[in-house]
Each structure stands twice: as structure tokens, then as C-alpha cells.
Design a protein around this motif. Structure first.
Motif, PDB file in Angstrom:
ATOM      1  N   LEU A 236       0.858  -1.290  -0.172  1.00 19.53           N
ATOM      2  CA  LEU A 236       0.127   0.056   0.029  1.00 19.53           C
ATOM      3  C   LEU A 236       0.969   1.306  -0.047  1.00 19.53           C
ATOM      4  CD1 LEU A 236      -2.859  -0.965   2.370  1.00 19.53           C
ATOM      5  CD2 LEU A 236      -3.117  -1.123  -0.223  1.00 19.53           C
ATOM      6  N   ALA A 237       1.758   1.251   0.561  1.00 20.83           N
ATOM      7  CA  ALA A 237       3.045   2.251   0.689  1.00 20.83           C
ATOM      8  C   ALA A 237       3.467   2.463  -0.891  1.00 20.83           C
ATOM      9  CB  ALA A 237       4.203   2.187   1.562  1.00 20.83           C
ATOM     10  N   TYR A 238       3.659   1.500  -1.530  1.00 15.98           N
ATOM     11  CA  TYR A 238       3.993   1.893  -3.069  1.00 15.98           C
ATOM     12  C   TYR A 238       2.704   2.086  -3.914  1.00 15.98           C
ATOM     13  CZ  TYR A 238       8.770   0.076  -2.591  1.00 15.98           C
ATOM     14  OH  TYR A 238      10.113  -0.108  -2.142  1.00 15.98           O
ATOM     15  N   LEU A 239       1.636   1.527  -3.885  1.00 14.77           N
ATOM     16  CA  LEU A 239       0.540   2.446  -4.292  1.00 14.77           C
ATOM     17  C   LEU A 239       0.283   3.619  -4.214  1.00 14.77           C
ATOM     18  CD1 LEU A 239      -1.848   2.166  -6.050  1.00 14.77           C
ATOM     19  CD2 LEU A 239      -3.150   0.998  -3.918  1.00 14.77           C
ATOM     20  N   ALA A 240       0.420   4.076  -2.735  1.00 16.16           N
ATOM     21  CA  ALA A 240       0.056   5.349  -2.548  1.00 16.16           C
ATOM     22  C   ALA A 240       1.127   6.372  -3.167  1.00 16.16           C
ATOM     23  CB  ALA A 240       0.014   5.519  -0.775  1.00 16.16           C
ATOM     24  N   ALA A 241       2.436   5.954  -3.107  1.00 14.05           N
ATOM     25  CA  ALA A 241       3.640   6.649  -3.688  1.00 14.05           C
ATOM     26  C   ALA A 241       3.276   6.930  -5.173  1.00 14.05           C
ATOM     27  CB  ALA A 241       4.833   6.136  -3.385  1.00 14.05           C
TER      28      ALA A 241
ATOM     29  N   ALA B 132      -7.468  -1.069  -2.108  1.00 12.75           N
ATOM     30  CA  ALA B 132      -7.346  -0.335  -3.174  1.00 12.75           C
ATOM     31  C   ALA B 132      -8.818  -0.326  -3.948  1.00 12.75           C
ATOM     32  CB  ALA B 132      -6.357  -1.174  -4.044  1.00 12.75           C
ATOM     33  N   SER B 133      -9.621  -1.012  -3.452  1.00  6.85           N
ATOM     34  CA  SER B 133     -10.886  -1.346  -4.060  1.00  6.85           C
ATOM     35  C   SER B 133     -12.047  -0.246  -3.328  1.00  6.85           C
ATOM     36  CB  SER B 133     -11.558  -2.716  -3.774  1.00  6.85           C
ATOM     37  OG  SER B 133     -11.993  -2.944  -2.432  1.00  6.85           O
ATOM     38  N   GLY B 134     -11.645   0.294  -2.225  1.00  8.72           N
ATOM     39  CA  GLY B 134     -12.155   1.283  -1.442  1.00  8.72           C
ATOM     40  C   GLY B 134     -13.244   0.584  -0.379  1.00  8.72           C
ATOM     41  N   ALA B 135     -12.970  -0.669  -0.154  1.00 10.17           N
ATOM     42  CA  ALA B 135     -13.776  -1.348   0.714  1.00 10.17           C
ATOM     43  C   ALA B 135     -13.471  -1.101   2.189  1.00 10.17           C
ATOM     44  CB  ALA B 135     -14.212  -2.836   0.310  1.00 10.17           C
ATOM     45  N   ILE B 136     -12.288  -0.644   2.437  1.00  8.19           N
ATOM     46  CA  ILE B 136     -11.779  -0.726   4.039  1.00  8.19           C
ATOM     47  C   ILE B 136     -10.528   0.481   3.963  1.00  8.19           C
ATOM     48  CG2 ILE B 136      -9.700  -2.312   3.556  1.00  8.19           C
ATOM     49  CD1 ILE B 136     -10.351  -3.361   6.268  1.00  8.19           C
ATOM     50  N   ASP B 137     -10.630   1.290   4.970  1.00  7.58           N
ATOM     51  CA  ASP B 137      -9.687   2.265   5.118  1.00  7.58           C
ATOM     52  C   ASP B 137      -8.488   1.804   5.706  1.00  7.58           C
ATOM     53  OD1 ASP B 137     -10.095   1.917   7.949  1.00  7.58           O
ATOM     54  OD2 ASP B 137     -11.204   3.722   8.214  1.00  7.58           O
ATOM     55  N   LEU B 138      -7.187   2.442   5.702  1.00  6.72           N
ATOM     56  CA  LEU B 138      -6.096   2.085   6.036  1.00  6.72           C
ATOM     57  C   LEU B 138      -6.036   1.462   7.326  1.00  6.72           C
ATOM     58  CD1 LEU B 138      -2.963   1.897   5.030  1.00  6.72           C
ATOM     59  CD2 LEU B 138      -2.581   4.208   5.991  1.00  6.72           C
TER      60      LEU B 138
END
Length: 342
Positions: free
Chosen positions: A72-77, A111-117
Motif C-alpha cells: 500500500l505504501a508503493y501504491l500510495a507513492a 485499493a478497492s475502496g472497501a476498507i480504510d487504511l
């Protein structure tokens, strides 16, 4: 939404000491991911990812949240690099689908929007903890079997499990004892088996005798996606029930049936059951290809998924995002293409 793009996330076994350190230094968005995981887990997961020791990082209870955090860090970056004003995991580049291999499904869920970090961090913490309990109660492992068809390998697992069960006299023992099954359908000619240690060793020997080209023990510490994990299913369901989930914005292609999951109820069932069920990775990639996906982003440590995808879908475009240099290359490819224009 970019119709030909899917975001994919790796599972356990992809962890390495030092993973994520470069993106932590380079991206404020990535640092936020690590800070959230550190807070939810109650210790510095980021230090463990960056410095090890390897043995501690490899432990299920640590490896699972570490892999999800780094992914998730790489996706956010990556999204931050595409646009400093990015506002979610799926913008400015919005895929049509997400999927994750085993624990990678937790990354896909975010990534799907179903859950927060914070929810993702809690969920993968519980998943790792409960699976660690079962690998301690029923020691086992996993092995990749190369060059053997599923039917032959299925028969081997059934023969070994039946023999082990006949020899077992203590019915109070763990339900995973003496069991070995086909656990991961990774690609044609590459199937992973999983089970209690003695059953796994017997099945590996039998596979070699019956013509498997290679038998490769995996660097995992338990018999994941097998009956050895069955007691974790109900326990994990309790943790999932206390976690806030939403219907997906982007469909998640589930591990258990290789079909789209979009509702909160579907996700809760999948997340609990998949720890003891086989991972239908070949089916997932075939489904995505059939929907018109031609560009697969592998986001997270390692490149194991890329090798699988190449064997399943000939000519697919695979873009790895597992380092800061990968992010720069991926941003250039996206900007040079028409992906953001859709």
C-alpha cells in the motif's frame, strides 16, 4: 475507469529485509501508510521491514502486515507521483479490477475502496496472529510442484492424506494433522501443495517419484490454505465482524472462486474462508484477461506474480511497482500511454 488495467498485490513469501525503505524516504504518502501500521500494530513495523532481522520478518505474524503495508505504501507513492493532489488509492489511475494473492487480498481490499487504511492494518494484524496460532498448533509448510498436472497431484494428496488418517488414532488432534491439499493454482504447470509437515513431506516424495520436474519448498512457516488453518476461519470471522467494511468501488476478484466480489457481505465471507481454501490465481488472471484486461500492475515487494501472469496470459503487459525506480518507470509509461485519458 481504465478498462484494460488491474492492480495486483503479492502474498506471503515476497518479504525481504529492506523492503519499502526507499519509498519511505521518498514519499510522504508512503510514510503515512507506515505510520498508520506502526500505530495499529503497536510496534515499529517500518523498522522491522527496513532492518530485520530476517527471521522475525519471515514470521507469519509479522510478514503478513509487513507485505500489505509495503504494497500500500508503493501504491500510495505511485498515485502521489502521478498527481500530488491524489485523494484515494484508485486515483488518478483507476483500475477496473483489483486482486491479491492470499494475504495480498487485504491490499486489494483497500485499493478497492472497501476498507480504510487503519481497518486494513487491523484486519491483516488479526489474520497474521490467528494463522500464526494454527501454524504453531499444527506445524506444516508449503511446496511448489513444477511440471505435474493437477489431477495427478490431487490423487497424490488424497492418497497421502488417506494413509495418514488411517494411521491416526487420536481423534482429538488438530483437524490439520495428516492432511495435505492443492493450495495455490499459481499457473499452468505450477501448483503449490500445503499441509501438516509429515503429510507434506510424504506428498513431495511421492510427487518426485511420479514425475514432477521440480519440488520447491516455500519460505513460509505454516500450512496456509489447507485444513491446518480451518480453526482460524471462525476466529477470523469474529475479527472481520468488528471491522468496518463497505461495498467496493472497484471489484475485487476473490481467491476462493476467482469471481468478482462487490458487496460487504461477500467480502466478509471471502476474507474468513480464504485462509483455509485454495487460491485460484490462474482462474483470477484468466477472468481478468477475459474481461479485456491487458495491463497488470504488480504492486508490492518481489516479482512473483509477474512470472505467473506471463505463463497464464501470453503477451500481457506487466508493470512492476516495487521500488522508487519502478515508480518512476511506471509513471513514465502511464503518461506516455492513454491510460489516464479513459
Amino acid at each position: 475507469m481504465t478498462t484494460q488495467v488491474a492492480f495486483l498485490f503479492p502474498g506471503q513469501g515476497s518479504q525481504t529485509v529492506g523492503m519499502g525503505e526507499d519509498v519511505f524516504a521518498a514519499s510522504a504518502a508512503a510514510r503515512h501508510v507506515f505510520a498508520t501500521f506502526d500505530q495499529i500494530l503497536g510496534f515499529s513495523l517500518s523498522d522491522l521491514c527496513f532492518q530485520g532481522p530476517e527471521e522475525t520478518l519471515r514470521s507469519t505474524i509479522n510478514a503478513q502486515p509487513a507485505i500489505v503495508a509495503v504494497s500500500l505504501a508503493y501504491l500510495a507513492a505511485f498515485q502521489e507521483a502521478l498527481s500530488p493532489q491524489y485523494s484515494s488509492w484508485s486515483t488518478p489511475l483507476t483500475p477496473s479490477y483489483t486482486a491479491g494473492h492470499s494475504v495480498g487480498e487485504c491490499s486489494a481490499l483497500a485499493a478497492s475502496g472497501a476498507i480504510d487504511l487503519a481497518g486494513a492494518a487491523y484486519l491483516v494484524k488479526e489474520r497474521g496472529r490467528l494463522m500464526h496460532e494454527e501454524e504453531t498448533a499444527c506445524p506444516g509448510g508449503m511446496a511448489a510442484i513444477i511440471g505435474m498436472d493437477a489431477q495427478t497431484l490431487q490423487q497424490i494428496c488424497e492418497d497421502v492424506s488417506k494413509k495418514m488418517q488411517q494411521e491416526q488414532t487420536d481423534n482429538s488432534r488438530h483437524p490439520g494433522f495428516g492432511q495435505v491439499i492443492l493450495a495455490n493454482f499459481n499457473a499452468p504447470g505450477q501448483i503449490v501443495i500445503s499441509g501438516e509437515q509429515h503429510a507434506l513431506e510424504a506428498a513431495c516424495l511421492l510427487a518426485k517419484e511420479r514425475g514432477a520436474k521440480r519440488v520447491i519448498p516455500l519460505t513460509v512457516s505454516g500450512a496456509f490454505h489447507s485444513p491446518a488453518m480451518q480453526p482460524a476461519v471462525n476466529k477470523l470471522a469474529v475479527s472481520i465482524a468488528s471491522t468496518e467494511l463497505r461495498d467496493t468501488v472497484i471489484p475485487v476478484i476473490g481467491n476462493v472462486k476467482a469471481q468478482p466480489l462487490t458487496t460487504e457481505a461477500e467480502l466478509r465471507t471471502e476474507l474468513a474462508e480464504q485462509v483455509a481454501q485454495s487460491v485460484q490465481w490462474t482462474g483470477i488472471i484468466e477472468y481478468l484477461a477475459a474481461q479485456g484486461v491487458t495491463t497488470f500492475f504488480e504492486i508490492g515487494p518481489g516479482q512473483a506474480l509477474a512470472g505467473m501472469i506471463k505463463r497464464i496470459v501470453k503477451g500481457a503487459t506487466i508493470i512492476n511497482i516495487g521500488s522508487v525506480s519502478d515508480i518512476k518507470k511506471a509513471v513514465n509509461k502511464v503518461q506516455e500511454s492513454d491510460l489516464l485519458a479513459e
